[in-house]
Write a protein that holds these residues in place. Structure first.
Motif, PDB file in Angstrom:
ATOM      1  N   ALA A  45      -1.562  36.725  28.777  1.00 32.95           N
ATOM      2  CA  ALA A  45      -0.981  35.444  28.160  1.00 32.95           C
ATOM      3  C   ALA A  45      -0.576  35.090  27.305  1.00 32.95           C
ATOM      4  O   ALA A  45       0.730  34.606  26.748  1.00 32.95           O
ATOM      5  N   THR A  46      -2.310  35.262  26.645  1.00 30.15           N
ATOM      6  CA  THR A  46      -2.092  33.350  25.237  1.00 30.15           C
ATOM      7  C   THR A  46      -1.255  34.153  24.489  1.00 30.15           C
ATOM      8  O   THR A  46      -0.778  33.814  23.578  1.00 30.15           O
ATOM      9  N   TRP A  47      -2.100  36.006  24.273  1.00 30.83           N
ATOM     10  CA  TRP A  47      -0.867  36.431  22.640  1.00 30.83           C
ATOM     11  C   TRP A  47       0.462  36.500  22.692  1.00 30.83           C
ATOM     12  O   TRP A  47       1.131  35.985  22.004  1.00 30.83           O
ATOM     13  N   GLN A  48       0.628  36.763  24.251  1.00 28.38           N
ATOM     14  CA  GLN A  48       2.475  37.182  24.362  1.00 28.38           C
ATOM     15  C   GLN A  48       3.165  35.449  23.614  1.00 28.38           C
ATOM     16  O   GLN A  48       4.420  35.055  23.613  1.00 28.38           O
ATOM     17  N   SER A  49       2.439  34.646  23.929  1.00 25.04           N
ATOM     18  CA  SER A  49       3.280  33.066  24.065  1.00 25.04           C
ATOM     19  C   SER A  49       2.655  32.417  22.528  1.00 25.04           C
ATOM     20  O   SER A  49       3.709  31.896  21.656  1.00 25.04           O
ATOM     21  N   LEU A  50       2.390  33.639  21.195  1.00 30.77           N
ATOM     22  CA  LEU A  50       2.405  32.962  20.837  1.00 30.77           C
ATOM     23  C   LEU A  50       3.031  34.128  19.809  1.00 30.77           C
ATOM     24  O   LEU A  50       3.026  33.721  18.305  1.00 30.77           O
ATOM     25  N   SER A  51       3.008  35.474  20.450  1.00 28.36           N
ATOM     26  CA  SER A  51       3.064  36.839  19.429  1.00 28.36           C
ATOM     27  C   SER A  51       4.419  37.375  20.209  1.00 28.36           C
ATOM     28  O   SER A  51       4.496  37.343  21.486  1.00 28.36           O
ATOM     29  N   SER A  52       5.615  38.140  19.293  1.00 28.49           N
ATOM     30  CA  SER A  52       5.895  38.472  19.865  1.00 28.49           C
ATOM     31  C   SER A  52       6.242  40.386  20.105  1.00 28.49           C
ATOM     32  O   SER A  52       6.852  41.114  20.122  1.00 28.49           O
ATOM     33  N   CYS A  53       5.072  40.208  18.711  1.00 32.51           N
ATOM     34  CA  CYS A  53       4.732  41.488  18.526  1.00 32.51           C
ATOM     35  C   CYS A  53       3.114  41.604  19.863  1.00 32.51           C
ATOM     36  O   CYS A  53       2.871  40.732  20.300  1.00 32.51           O
ATOM     37  N   PRO A  54       3.223  43.482  19.693  1.00 29.50           N
ATOM     38  CA  PRO A  54       1.697  44.116  21.148  1.00 29.50           C
ATOM     39  C   PRO A  54       0.568  43.129  20.890  1.00 29.50           C
ATOM     40  O   PRO A  54       0.321  43.088  19.256  1.00 29.50           O
TER      41      PRO A  54
END
Length: 539
Positions: free
Chosen positions: A407-416
């Protein structure tokens, strides 16, 4: 060399233990059928129950799964084979896979012991001896954590069987099986050499020289080397990394001890192995009146049994010599795969005159032991954190951690998410539950050869580590070492506006606070994180 006629005729005649009469044979069969059903239930419980009782997989399981996902010919701690198998089972069966795999390895070990035992003693002794293996502690609770020690269980048992058959039958297929198992053993854990070395010494005895003039043993050696060769090439290419790790582990055992004491670390190792045999020893103690005396046992010992005693004792002798001569510290768990023959050799002491009664009493005692081991394991895994108000590795919030990281990564980045870095325990839990992004392990860059600066610069990474209170803003203060991150270009505050037009990484950081499953533990699990986000992916 042909099979020994006396050995074969002895085994055939002793099979009559099942056939004293039609009634006795039927009674024995029914007894073993009931016991077999109980064993089936036992193995099902141990394969499935941990998934519902534990909130996280054990440490070695998470580590092995993530290693296997990279499909390397070696890893900085160990050879690759068990990690490949573990990863495959996890991909197919999910969280049940590691526990199912462990129990299948235990069952395969028992089967191989039985196959060996019935070639030397009666079928009844072979069957009882195989299930008595479960009276060794290593085959109960420690087997939950599928690691390189558990992975050796059937390797050692298979080597015993193949070596015995190769010597007594001298068939090419037996020698080839010996070579395959030896090669797979070396691809599993190098400590199998403690068995291979006594086997090699046995083969160079003068009475075996005629055998060495034949091609079969050399075919076995060639097959073993051929299977091990890719990993050997990997070792040469990666500066023999696992041997450096093993040397450090051995040094840790004797750390703080003077030079003289380090040469006697084998004493504590032997004590630990005796402790692991306590259930088996107690079963024998309660049935001592129905066991053969040493003198009678030696007199009735069938040909081939002395070889098994040699293979049972020789690896320990090798370890004692290494400890005495070189001061090598011995880890207790290194002894896990060494005792597949203990139950069989113990069963061989049963007096033929009281075999039926003794078998009945021993199986009942074994049922008591396995029930006790199962209940204690259920309590420890399912409720240990609530009893002690302190979680073990199997009681960490694995799913919550993995979901929070994604969740944290997806909130900051549009890449996997391409990789997880930092603490190897936390990183492994995140990776195995999020489609297996690579893991960049804390330590030298050589520990994660699948990672490089180009990959990091292009895809970024998420660094996670447990907060120790030292410095929540820097993983360096918590002994996290990530040298490749020192080489990537990261945007500063003055470069934020131009970062989207360059190859710079943007850096975000924060902290997660997670509750333990035991509500009595008031202090949350605090995880620090730093996200290195590719500029073209930043939200």
């Amino acid at each position: 060399m042909t099979p020994n006629n006396e050995l074969l005729s002895s085994s055939t005649s002793k099979d009559g233990n099942f056939k004293d009469s039609s009634n006795t044979g039927k009674s024995n069969l029914q007894q073993w059928q009931r016991f077999g059903l109980l064993l089936l239930v036992y193995f099902l419980i141990w394969s499935i129950a941990p998934v519902f009782l534990a909130s996280s997989v054990p440490f070695d399981v998470s580590e092995g799964i993530n290693w296997g996902s990279e499909w390397q010919w070696g890893y900085y701690k160990h050879p690759p084979f068990s990690s490949w198998v573990l990863y495959s089972f996890y991909k197919i069966f999910g969280h049940v896979g590691p526990y199912l795999l462990s129990q299948l390895y235990v069952i395969l070990t028992l089967f191989l012991v039985y196959q060996l035992g019935k070639q030397i003693w009666s079928q009844a002794i072979a069957l009882l001896g195989s299930v008595l293996t479960l009276a060794i502690v290593y085959y109960t609770y420690p087997s939950l954590e599928f690691n390189h020690n558990v992975a050796q269980f059937p390797i050692w048992a298979g080597l015993y069987l193949a070596f015995y058959q190769a010597l007594t039958r001298n068939r090419l297929t037996d020698w080839l099986l010996l070579g395959v198992l030896g090669g797979l053993g070396m691809l599993t854990k190098y400590s199998v050499v403690f068995l291979l070395l006594p086997m090699a010494l046995y083969l160079i005895l003068p009475r075996q020289w005629p055998l060495l003039k034949q091609p079969q043993p050399w075919f076995a050696a060639f097959i073993m080397l051929a299977i091990f060769a890719p990993h050997l090439y990997w070792l040469v290419s990666h500066d023999w990394l696992p041997f450096g790790y093993a040397s450090g582990r051995a040094h840790d055992v004797g750390e703080g001890a003077d030079n003289i004491k380090r040469h006697f670390s084998w004493l504590s190792f032997i004590i630990a192995q005796l402790v692991a045999h306590i259930p088996l020893l107690l079963i024998l103690l309660f049935n001592r009146k129905r066991l053969l005396a040493i003198s009678d046992y030696k007199h009735s010992l069938p040909k081939g049994a002395s070889l098994l005693w040699y293979l049972w004792l020789a690896p320990i002798g090798v370890l004692i010599i290494l400890s005495l001569l070189f001061g090598i510290g011995l880890r207790d768990m290194w002894g896990m795969p060494m005792w597949a023959l203990s139950g069989l050799l113990a069963a061989s002491f049963i007096s033929p005159a009281s075999q039926k009664l003794t078998t009945s009493k021993i199986t009942k005692a074994l049922i008591i032991w396995l029930t006790l081991a199962t209940v204690l394991t259920v309590i420890y895994v399912g409720f240990g954190d609530k009893i002690r108000d302190k979680p073990s590795r199997m009681q960490w919030p694995e799913q919550a951690l993995a979901a929070q990281a994604q969740a944290t990564w997806q909130s900051l980045s549009s890449c996997p998410l391409d990789s997880v870095s930092g603490d190897r325990w936390l990183g492994a839990l995140v990776a195995m539950n999020n489609g297996f992004p690579s893991q960049m392990i804390s330590g030298p860059a050589s520990h994660s050869p699948w990672m490089n600066t180009e990959r990091l610069q292009q895809n970024g990474t998420l660094v996670v580590w447990q907060n120790t209170g030292a410095n929540a803003n820097s993983y360096k203060q918590d002994d996290i070492v990530l040298p490749l991150l020192e080489e990537v270009a990261v945007s500063t505050a003055n470069q934020q506006e131009s970062a989207t037009n360059s190859n710079l990484l943007t850096k975000q950081q924060g902290q997660w606070r997670m509750a333990w499953r035991d509500t009595n533990i008031t202090e949350p699990l605090v995880i620090n994180w730093v996200a290195y986000i590719p500029s073209n992916c930043a939200k």
